[in-house]
Write an enzyme that holds these catalytic residues in place. Sequence first.
Site, PDB file in Angstrom:
ATOM      1  N   GLY A   1       0.536  -5.072   1.128  1.00  0.00           N
ATOM      2  CA  GLY A   1      -0.477  -5.338   0.103  1.00  0.00           C
ATOM      3  C   GLY A   1      -0.262  -5.757  -1.069  1.00  0.00           C
ATOM      4  O   GLY A   1      -1.234  -6.475  -1.939  1.00  0.00           O
TER       5      GLY A   1
ATOM      6  N   GLU B   1      -0.490  -9.384  -0.482  1.00  0.00           N
ATOM      7  CA  GLU B   1      -1.943  -9.872  -0.272  1.00  0.00           C
ATOM      8  C   GLU B   1      -2.619  -9.563  -1.418  1.00  0.00           C
ATOM      9  O   GLU B   1      -3.530 -10.644  -1.588  1.00  0.00           O
ATOM     10  CB  GLU B   1      -2.449  -8.803   0.877  1.00  0.00           C
ATOM     11  CG  GLU B   1      -1.764  -9.046   2.170  1.00  0.00           C
ATOM     12  CD  GLU B   1      -1.987  -7.798   3.069  1.00  0.00           C
ATOM     13  OE1 GLU B   1      -1.982  -6.711   2.987  1.00  0.00           O
ATOM     14  OE2 GLU B   1      -2.673  -8.002   4.127  1.00  0.00           O
TER      15      GLU B   1
ATOM     16  N   ALA C   1       0.877  -1.215  -0.039  1.00  0.00           N
ATOM     17  CA  ALA C   1      -0.042  -0.097   0.047  1.00  0.00           C
ATOM     18  C   ALA C   1       0.906   1.134   0.000  1.00  0.00           C
ATOM     19  O   ALA C   1       2.140   1.077   0.632  1.00  0.00           O
ATOM     20  CB  ALA C   1      -0.899  -0.163   1.144  1.00  0.00           C
TER      21      ALA C   1
ATOM     22  N   GLU D   1       4.809  -5.057   7.033  1.00  0.00           N
ATOM     23  CA  GLU D   1       4.129  -3.876   7.825  1.00  0.00           C
ATOM     24  C   GLU D   1       4.604  -3.683   9.070  1.00  0.00           C
ATOM     25  O   GLU D   1       4.302  -2.426   9.719  1.00  0.00           O
ATOM     26  CB  GLU D   1       2.615  -4.216   7.652  1.00  0.00           C
ATOM     27  CG  GLU D   1       1.750  -4.339   6.595  1.00  0.00           C
ATOM     28  CD  GLU D   1       1.995  -5.605   5.537  1.00  0.00           C
ATOM     29  OE1 GLU D   1       2.581  -6.361   6.115  1.00  0.00           O
ATOM     30  OE2 GLU D   1       1.061  -5.546   4.651  1.00  0.00           O
TER      31      GLU D   1
HETATM   32  C1  HXC Z   1       4.962   4.323  -1.293  1.00  0.00           C
HETATM   33  C2  HXC Z   1       6.858   3.416  -2.145  1.00  0.00           C
HETATM   34  C3  HXC Z   1       6.635   2.120  -1.718  1.00  0.00           C
HETATM   35  C4  HXC Z   1       5.606   2.110  -1.055  1.00  0.00           C
HETATM   36  C5  HXC Z   1       8.367   1.988  -2.678  1.00  0.00           C
HETATM   37  N1  HXC Z   1       8.006   3.327  -2.952  1.00  0.00           N
HETATM   38  N2  HXC Z   1       7.548   1.135  -1.858  1.00  0.00           N
HETATM   39  N3  HXC Z   1       6.050   4.572  -2.096  1.00  0.00           N
HETATM   40  N4  HXC Z   1       4.718   3.170  -0.738  1.00  0.00           N
HETATM   41  N5  HXC Z   1       4.979   0.827  -0.229  1.00  0.00           N
HETATM   42  C6  HXC Z   1       8.908   4.223  -3.569  1.00  0.00           C
HETATM   43  C7  HXC Z   1       9.783   4.814  -2.651  1.00  0.00           C
HETATM   44  O1  HXC Z   1       9.594   5.996  -1.663  1.00  0.00           O
HETATM   45  C8  HXC Z   1      10.822   5.498  -3.905  1.00  0.00           C
HETATM   46  O2  HXC Z   1      10.532   6.760  -4.306  1.00  0.00           O
HETATM   47  C9  HXC Z   1      10.621   4.348  -5.130  1.00  0.00           C
HETATM   48  O3  HXC Z   1       9.309   3.778  -4.698  1.00  0.00           O
HETATM   49  C10 HXC Z   1      11.597   3.278  -5.310  1.00  0.00           C
HETATM   50  O4  HXC Z   1      12.002   2.545  -4.069  1.00  0.00           O
HETATM   51  P1  HXC Z   1      13.361   2.462  -3.084  1.00  0.00           P
HETATM   52  O5  HXC Z   1      13.077   2.417  -1.820  1.00  0.00           O
HETATM   53  O6  HXC Z   1      14.157   3.752  -3.671  1.00  0.00           O
HETATM   54  O7  HXC Z   1      13.765   1.254  -4.086  1.00  0.00           O
HETATM   55  P2  HXC Z   1      14.816   0.036  -3.490  1.00  0.00           P
HETATM   56  O8  HXC Z   1      15.911   0.766  -2.661  1.00  0.00           O
HETATM   57  O9  HXC Z   1      15.227  -0.750  -4.672  1.00  0.00           O
HETATM   58  O10 HXC Z   1      13.638  -0.853  -2.313  1.00  0.00           O
HETATM   59  C11 HXC Z   1      12.709  -1.530  -2.791  1.00  0.00           C
HETATM   60  C12 HXC Z   1      11.848  -1.786  -1.464  1.00  0.00           C
HETATM   61  C13 HXC Z   1      11.570  -0.651  -0.770  1.00  0.00           C
HETATM   62  C14 HXC Z   1      12.632  -2.840  -0.681  1.00  0.00           C
HETATM   63  C15 HXC Z   1      10.697  -2.446  -2.012  1.00  0.00           C
HETATM   64  O11 HXC Z   1      11.022   0.524  -1.367  1.00  0.00           O
HETATM   65  C16 HXC Z   1      10.468  -0.603   0.435  1.00  0.00           C
HETATM   66  O12 HXC Z   1      10.937  -1.471   1.467  1.00  0.00           O
HETATM   67  N6  HXC Z   1       9.102  -0.312   0.317  1.00  0.00           N
HETATM   68  C17 HXC Z   1       8.285  -0.745   1.247  1.00  0.00           C
HETATM   69  C18 HXC Z   1       7.734  -1.848   1.221  1.00  0.00           C
HETATM   70  C19 HXC Z   1       6.825  -1.888   2.619  1.00  0.00           C
HETATM   71  O13 HXC Z   1       7.012  -1.504   3.602  1.00  0.00           O
HETATM   72  N7  HXC Z   1       5.378  -2.367   2.079  1.00  0.00           N
HETATM   73  C20 HXC Z   1       4.155  -2.347   2.951  1.00  0.00           C
HETATM   74  C21 HXC Z   1       3.512  -1.260   2.869  1.00  0.00           C
HETATM   75  S1  HXC Z   1       2.193  -1.447   4.067  1.00  0.00           S
HETATM   76  P3  HXC Z   1      11.244   7.756  -4.616  1.00  0.00           P
HETATM   77  O14 HXC Z   1      10.277   8.831  -4.737  1.00  0.00           O
HETATM   78  O15 HXC Z   1      12.230   8.082  -3.581  1.00  0.00           O
HETATM   79  O16 HXC Z   1      12.281   7.466  -5.771  1.00  0.00           O
HETATM   80  C22 HXC Z   1       0.993  -2.200   3.345  1.00  0.00           C
HETATM   81  C23 HXC Z   1      -0.266  -2.231   4.260  1.00  0.00           C
HETATM   82  C24 HXC Z   1      -1.235  -3.150   3.353  1.00  0.00           C
HETATM   83  O17 HXC Z   1       1.469  -2.469   2.099  1.00  0.00           O
HETATM   84  C25 HXC Z   1      -2.610  -2.914   3.746  1.00  0.00           C
HETATM   85  C26 HXC Z   1      -3.516  -3.114   2.726  1.00  0.00           C
HETATM   86  C27 HXC Z   1      -5.122  -2.803   3.046  1.00  0.00           C
END
Ligand code: HXC
Length: 259
Positions: free
Chosen positions: A110, A113, A66, A133
């Site tokens: 997400g 999921e 998400a 998360e």
């Molecule tokens: C918003 C995101 C994002 C996310 C990545 N980006 N994931 N933006 N929401 N979930 C953006 C980064 O901010 C960055 O933007 C660009 O995408 C590239 O990401 P990087 O981090 O620079 O890439 P990398 O170093 O290759 O790392 C990849 C990654 C990391 C390991 C996937 O991005 C990461 O950990 N992302 C978050 C993963 C996460 O926590 N997901 C769970 C979310 S909570 P900029 O502008 O800086 O270039 C969830 C709840 C679900 O999903 C509930 C559902 C109802």
Amino acid sequence: MAYECILTRVEAERVGVIQLNRPKALNALNDQLMDELGAALKAFDADEAIGCIVLTGSEKAFAAGADITMMAKYSFADAYKGDYITRNWETIRSIRKPVIAAVSGYALGGGCELAMMCDFIIAADNARFGQPEIKLGVIPGAGGTQRLPRAVGKSKAMDMALTARMMDAQEAERAGLVSRIVALDKLMEETLAAAITISGFSQIAVMAAKESVNRAFEGTLSDGVMFERRLFHSLFATQDQKEGMDAFVNKRQAKFTHQ
Ligand code: HXC
């Protein structure tokens, strides 16, 4: 409807493809994307010319979860009243035609999921699955704590939800999360081949098979077996059953009319 966060196309042989398309944010799932995804899924489900749907992302990310930028600013009141972050997630469950997830790169939070809500997952060899998360001070919110244990068992699901570690494609296949692994450059070819195979079968039998397998995750075994038996017998009312069995007996290719 014009989409901004997804791309849709129809492939030959009755396959609808939906591609998540926010590459700069690794296909982070914001409310607009989820609204568009819900609309596209419903449109393909209602389209007589479509027999199977494929959901995919980019090489680097199916979806990295998400959209954290969007979520960061929500209060409980915002999220609850607007059904933000979670709205439209259940739409995919109401789709009656098969939906295959073609996953390459990250399928996190997400994104994992969403892949698990599909009927099965074909993973590229670079796929990585996780429920990170916990690192954000929250927990999975779209069924991760429920579908992951059903897919991989309690121990691995707890490990992933509590430590936030990712599984690679090989581990995901061993654990039963994905049905098969293919080379990254063959992901769409192999997934489309599966989708074309499915869409060539009787639409009614395909929908019944999906409904019956899904029943295995609700209720008891005896209820599920009875549900399957009722559906099985009811398929003898279709022209496709006559056609399929006649074609076998007469050693010819079946031509299903989905009636
Ligand atoms: C918003 C995101 C994002 C996310 C990545 N980006 N994931 N933006 N929401 N979930 C953006 C980064 O901010 C960055 O933007 C660009 O995408 C590239 O990401 P990087 O981090 O620079 O890439 P990398 O170093 O290759 O790392 C990849 C990654 C990391 C390991 C996937 O991005 C990461 O950990 N992302 C978050 C993963 C996460 O926590 N997901 C769970 C979310 S909570 P900029 O502008 O800086 O270039 C969830 C709840 C679900 O999903 C509930 C559902 C109802």
